[in-house]
Design a protein around this motif. Structure first.
Motif, PDB file in Angstrom:
ATOM      1  N   ARG A 253     109.084 -34.093 -21.156  1.00 49.93           N
ATOM      2  CA  ARG A 253     108.212 -33.451 -20.164  1.00 49.93           C
ATOM      3  C   ARG A 253     108.787 -33.590 -18.756  1.00 49.93           C
ATOM      4  O   ARG A 253     108.741 -32.655 -17.958  1.00 49.93           O
ATOM      5  CB  ARG A 253     106.810 -34.037 -20.238  1.00 49.93           C
ATOM      6  N   GLN A 254     109.349 -34.755 -18.454  1.00 51.59           N
ATOM      7  CA  GLN A 254     109.973 -34.949 -17.146  1.00 51.59           C
ATOM      8  C   GLN A 254     111.168 -34.025 -16.970  1.00 51.59           C
ATOM      9  O   GLN A 254     111.402 -33.510 -15.878  1.00 51.59           O
ATOM     10  CB  GLN A 254     110.414 -36.401 -16.963  1.00 51.59           C
ATOM     11  N   ARG A 255     111.917 -33.805 -18.031  1.00 47.71           N
ATOM     12  CA  ARG A 255     113.074 -32.907 -17.948  1.00 47.71           C
ATOM     13  C   ARG A 255     112.620 -31.478 -17.659  1.00 47.71           C
ATOM     14  O   ARG A 255     113.237 -30.771 -16.865  1.00 47.71           O
ATOM     15  CB  ARG A 255     113.883 -32.958 -19.240  1.00 47.71           C
ATOM     16  N   VAL A 256     111.537 -31.056 -18.279  1.00 43.36           N
ATOM     17  CA  VAL A 256     111.013 -29.713 -18.022  1.00 43.36           C
ATOM     18  C   VAL A 256     110.611 -29.578 -16.552  1.00 43.36           C
ATOM     19  O   VAL A 256     110.899 -28.569 -15.913  1.00 43.36           O
ATOM     20  CB  VAL A 256     109.827 -29.387 -18.962  1.00 43.36           C
ATOM     21  N   ILE A 257     109.997 -30.606 -16.007  1.00 38.64           N
ATOM     22  CA  ILE A 257     109.613 -30.577 -14.592  1.00 38.64           C
ATOM     23  C   ILE A 257     110.857 -30.458 -13.716  1.00 38.64           C
ATOM     24  O   ILE A 257     110.883 -29.669 -12.763  1.00 38.64           O
ATOM     25  CB  ILE A 257     108.794 -31.829 -14.225  1.00 38.64           C
ATOM     26  N   ALA A 258     111.905 -31.201 -14.035  1.00 38.17           N
ATOM     27  CA  ALA A 258     113.144 -31.150 -13.254  1.00 38.17           C
ATOM     28  C   ALA A 258     113.800 -29.779 -13.349  1.00 38.17           C
ATOM     29  O   ALA A 258     114.268 -29.230 -12.340  1.00 38.17           O
ATOM     30  CB  ALA A 258     114.107 -32.235 -13.718  1.00 38.17           C
ATOM     31  N   VAL A 259     113.819 -29.198 -14.542  1.00 40.50           N
ATOM     32  CA  VAL A 259     114.413 -27.868 -14.719  1.00 40.50           C
ATOM     33  C   VAL A 259     113.595 -26.824 -13.976  1.00 40.50           C
ATOM     34  O   VAL A 259     114.148 -25.927 -13.323  1.00 40.50           O
ATOM     35  CB  VAL A 259     114.561 -27.521 -16.214  1.00 40.50           C
ATOM     36  N   GLU A 260     112.279 -26.919 -14.035  1.00 41.30           N
ATOM     37  CA  GLU A 260     111.432 -25.976 -13.293  1.00 41.30           C
ATOM     38  C   GLU A 260     111.679 -26.082 -11.791  1.00 41.30           C
ATOM     39  O   GLU A 260     111.745 -25.063 -11.094  1.00 41.30           O
ATOM     40  CB  GLU A 260     109.951 -26.213 -13.603  1.00 41.30           C
ATOM     41  N   ALA A 261     111.829 -27.286 -11.294  1.00 44.17           N
ATOM     42  CA  ALA A 261     112.115 -27.466  -9.867  1.00 44.17           C
ATOM     43  C   ALA A 261     113.467 -26.866  -9.514  1.00 44.17           C
ATOM     44  O   ALA A 261     113.619 -26.197  -8.482  1.00 44.17           O
ATOM     45  CB  ALA A 261     112.072 -28.952  -9.500  1.00 44.17           C
ATOM     46  N   ALA A 262     114.461 -27.068 -10.377  1.00 42.69           N
ATOM     47  CA  ALA A 262     115.783 -26.489 -10.140  1.00 42.69           C
ATOM     48  C   ALA A 262     115.717 -24.965 -10.131  1.00 42.69           C
ATOM     49  O   ALA A 262     116.343 -24.310  -9.289  1.00 42.69           O
ATOM     50  CB  ALA A 262     116.766 -26.973 -11.209  1.00 42.69           C
ATOM     51  N   LEU A 263     114.953 -24.399 -11.037  1.00 45.14           N
ATOM     52  CA  LEU A 263     114.789 -22.948 -11.062  1.00 45.14           C
ATOM     53  C   LEU A 263     114.151 -22.434  -9.778  1.00 45.14           C
ATOM     54  O   LEU A 263     114.541 -21.381  -9.263  1.00 45.14           O
ATOM     55  CB  LEU A 263     113.945 -22.524 -12.273  1.00 45.14           C
ATOM     56  N   GLU A 264     113.186 -23.153  -9.263  1.00 45.23           N
ATOM     57  CA  GLU A 264     112.545 -22.746  -8.010  1.00 45.23           C
ATOM     58  C   GLU A 264     113.536 -22.778  -6.847  1.00 45.23           C
ATOM     59  O   GLU A 264     113.545 -21.876  -6.003  1.00 45.23           O
ATOM     60  CB  GLU A 264     111.336 -23.628  -7.709  1.00 45.23           C
ATOM     61  N   VAL A 265     114.376 -23.805  -6.807  1.00 46.81           N
ATOM     62  CA  VAL A 265     115.389 -23.894  -5.750  1.00 46.81           C
ATOM     63  C   VAL A 265     116.365 -22.730  -5.872  1.00 46.81           C
ATOM     64  O   VAL A 265     116.701 -22.078  -4.872  1.00 46.81           O
ATOM     65  CB  VAL A 265     116.134 -25.251  -5.821  1.00 46.81           C
ATOM     66  N   ILE A 266     116.794 -22.443  -7.088  1.00 45.73           N
ATOM     67  CA  ILE A 266     117.735 -21.346  -7.302  1.00 45.73           C
ATOM     68  C   ILE A 266     117.095 -20.011  -6.943  1.00 45.73           C
ATOM     69  O   ILE A 266     117.715 -19.164  -6.293  1.00 45.73           O
ATOM     70  CB  ILE A 266     118.259 -21.361  -8.749  1.00 45.73           C
ATOM     71  N   LYS A 267     115.851 -19.811  -7.333  1.00 46.72           N
ATOM     72  CA  LYS A 267     115.158 -18.566  -6.983  1.00 46.72           C
ATOM     73  C   LYS A 267     115.088 -18.383  -5.476  1.00 46.72           C
ATOM     74  O   LYS A 267     115.347 -17.294  -4.958  1.00 46.72           O
ATOM     75  CB  LYS A 267     113.743 -18.551  -7.569  1.00 46.72           C
ATOM     76  N   ALA A 268     114.732 -19.435  -4.776  1.00 46.44           N
ATOM     77  CA  ALA A 268     114.637 -19.357  -3.320  1.00 46.44           C
ATOM     78  C   ALA A 268     115.995 -19.072  -2.704  1.00 46.44           C
ATOM     79  O   ALA A 268     116.114 -18.271  -1.766  1.00 46.44           O
ATOM     80  CB  ALA A 268     114.050 -20.646  -2.761  1.00 46.44           C
ATOM     81  N   THR A 269     117.017 -19.707  -3.221  1.00 42.07           N
ATOM     82  CA  THR A 269     118.368 -19.503  -2.697  1.00 42.07           C
ATOM     83  C   THR A 269     118.839 -18.075  -2.932  1.00 42.07           C
ATOM     84  O   THR A 269     119.372 -17.423  -2.032  1.00 42.07           O
ATOM     85  CB  THR A 269     119.353 -20.489  -3.349  1.00 42.07           C
ATOM     86  N   LEU A 270     118.638 -17.577  -4.132  1.00 39.66           N
ATOM     87  CA  LEU A 270     119.084 -16.220  -4.453  1.00 39.66           C
ATOM     88  C   LEU A 270     118.294 -15.164  -3.694  1.00 39.66           C
ATOM     89  O   LEU A 270     118.851 -14.142  -3.302  1.00 39.66           O
ATOM     90  CB  LEU A 270     118.997 -15.970  -5.956  1.00 39.66           C
ATOM     91  N   SER A 271     117.021 -15.395  -3.492  1.00 39.39           N
ATOM     92  CA  SER A 271     116.222 -14.401  -2.771  1.00 39.39           C
ATOM     93  C   SER A 271     116.591 -14.356  -1.298  1.00 39.39           C
ATOM     94  O   SER A 271     116.363 -13.358  -0.624  1.00 39.39           O
ATOM     95  CB  SER A 271     114.731 -14.683  -2.934  1.00 39.39           C
ATOM     96  N   ASP A 272     117.194 -15.416  -0.800  1.00 37.60           N
ATOM     97  CA  ASP A 272     117.580 -15.488   0.612  1.00 37.60           C
ATOM     98  C   ASP A 272     119.045 -15.103   0.820  1.00 37.60           C
ATOM     99  O   ASP A 272     119.529 -15.084   1.932  1.00 37.60           O
ATOM    100  CB  ASP A 272     117.335 -16.906   1.139  1.00 37.60           C
ATOM    101  N   THR A 273     119.729 -14.790  -0.281  1.00 34.66           N
ATOM    102  CA  THR A 273     121.155 -14.473  -0.200  1.00 34.66           C
ATOM    103  C   THR A 273     121.340 -12.966  -0.206  1.00 34.66           C
ATOM    104  O   THR A 273     120.855 -12.272  -1.093  1.00 34.66           O
ATOM    105  CB  THR A 273     121.910 -15.080  -1.402  1.00 34.66           C
ATOM    106  N   ASN A 274     122.065 -12.486   0.769  1.00 34.51           N
ATOM    107  CA  ASN A 274     122.419 -11.079   0.815  1.00 34.51           C
ATOM    108  C   ASN A 274     123.923 -10.991   1.030  1.00 34.51           C
ATOM    109  O   ASN A 274     124.391 -10.505   2.049  1.00 34.51           O
ATOM    110  CB  ASN A 274     121.656 -10.356   1.925  1.00 34.51           C
ATOM    111  N   ASP A 275     124.664 -11.486   0.040  1.00 36.44           N
ATOM    112  CA  ASP A 275     126.113 -11.561   0.194  1.00 36.44           C
ATOM    113  C   ASP A 275     126.844 -10.371  -0.415  1.00 36.44           C
ATOM    114  O   ASP A 275     128.069 -10.356  -0.473  1.00 36.44           O
ATOM    115  CB  ASP A 275     126.648 -12.870  -0.376  1.00 36.44           C
ATOM    116  N   GLY A 276     126.113  -9.384  -0.894  1.00 37.02           N
ATOM    117  CA  GLY A 276     126.733  -8.189  -1.450  1.00 37.02           C
ATOM    118  C   GLY A 276     127.130  -8.311  -2.905  1.00 37.02           C
ATOM    119  O   GLY A 276     127.610  -7.347  -3.493  1.00 37.02           O
ATOM    120  N   ASN A 277     126.974  -9.474  -3.493  1.00 43.18           N
ATOM    121  CA  ASN A 277     127.295  -9.643  -4.903  1.00 43.18           C
ATOM    122  C   ASN A 277     126.149  -9.138  -5.756  1.00 43.18           C
ATOM    123  O   ASN A 277     124.989  -9.199  -5.369  1.00 43.18           O
ATOM    124  CB  ASN A 277     127.580 -11.111  -5.230  1.00 43.18           C
ATOM    125  N   GLY A 278     126.480  -8.685  -6.941  1.00 45.98           N
ATOM    126  CA  GLY A 278     125.472  -8.152  -7.833  1.00 45.98           C
ATOM    127  C   GLY A 278     124.641  -9.228  -8.500  1.00 45.98           C
ATOM    128  O   GLY A 278     124.926 -10.431  -8.405  1.00 45.98           O
TER     129      GLY A 278
END
Length: 66
Positions: free
Chosen positions: A15-40
């Motif tokens: 259960r703790q691992r799922v929480i950590a993975v969910e947090a990592a996904l949220e960080v990645i989502k935020a990072t990707l949504s803020d990135t406009n580097d022209g990559n697909g």
């Protein structure tokens, strides 16, 4: 979101691992949504795939060290 994939017999560590993975996904989502580097989307998803485990590990280590 991911907690629905766990069986009722999941351990505390699982259960703790799922929480950590969910947090990592949220960080990645935020990072990707803020990135406009022209990559697909495919490039961005490959980049996220490279970093999800190490990011989840870092989050889990921070949780475990309390």
């Amino acid at each position: 979101m991911l907690e629905n994939y766990l069986l009722s017999t999941a351990t505390h560590e699982e259960r703790q691992r799922v929480i950590a993975v969910e947090a990592a996904l949220e960080v990645i989502k935020a990072t990707l949504s803020d990135t406009n580097d022209g990559n697909g989307v495919s490039f961005q998803l490959q980049a996220a795939e490279k970093h999800i485990k190490s990011l989840a590990d870092a989050i889990q280590n921070a949780i475990d060290k309390k």
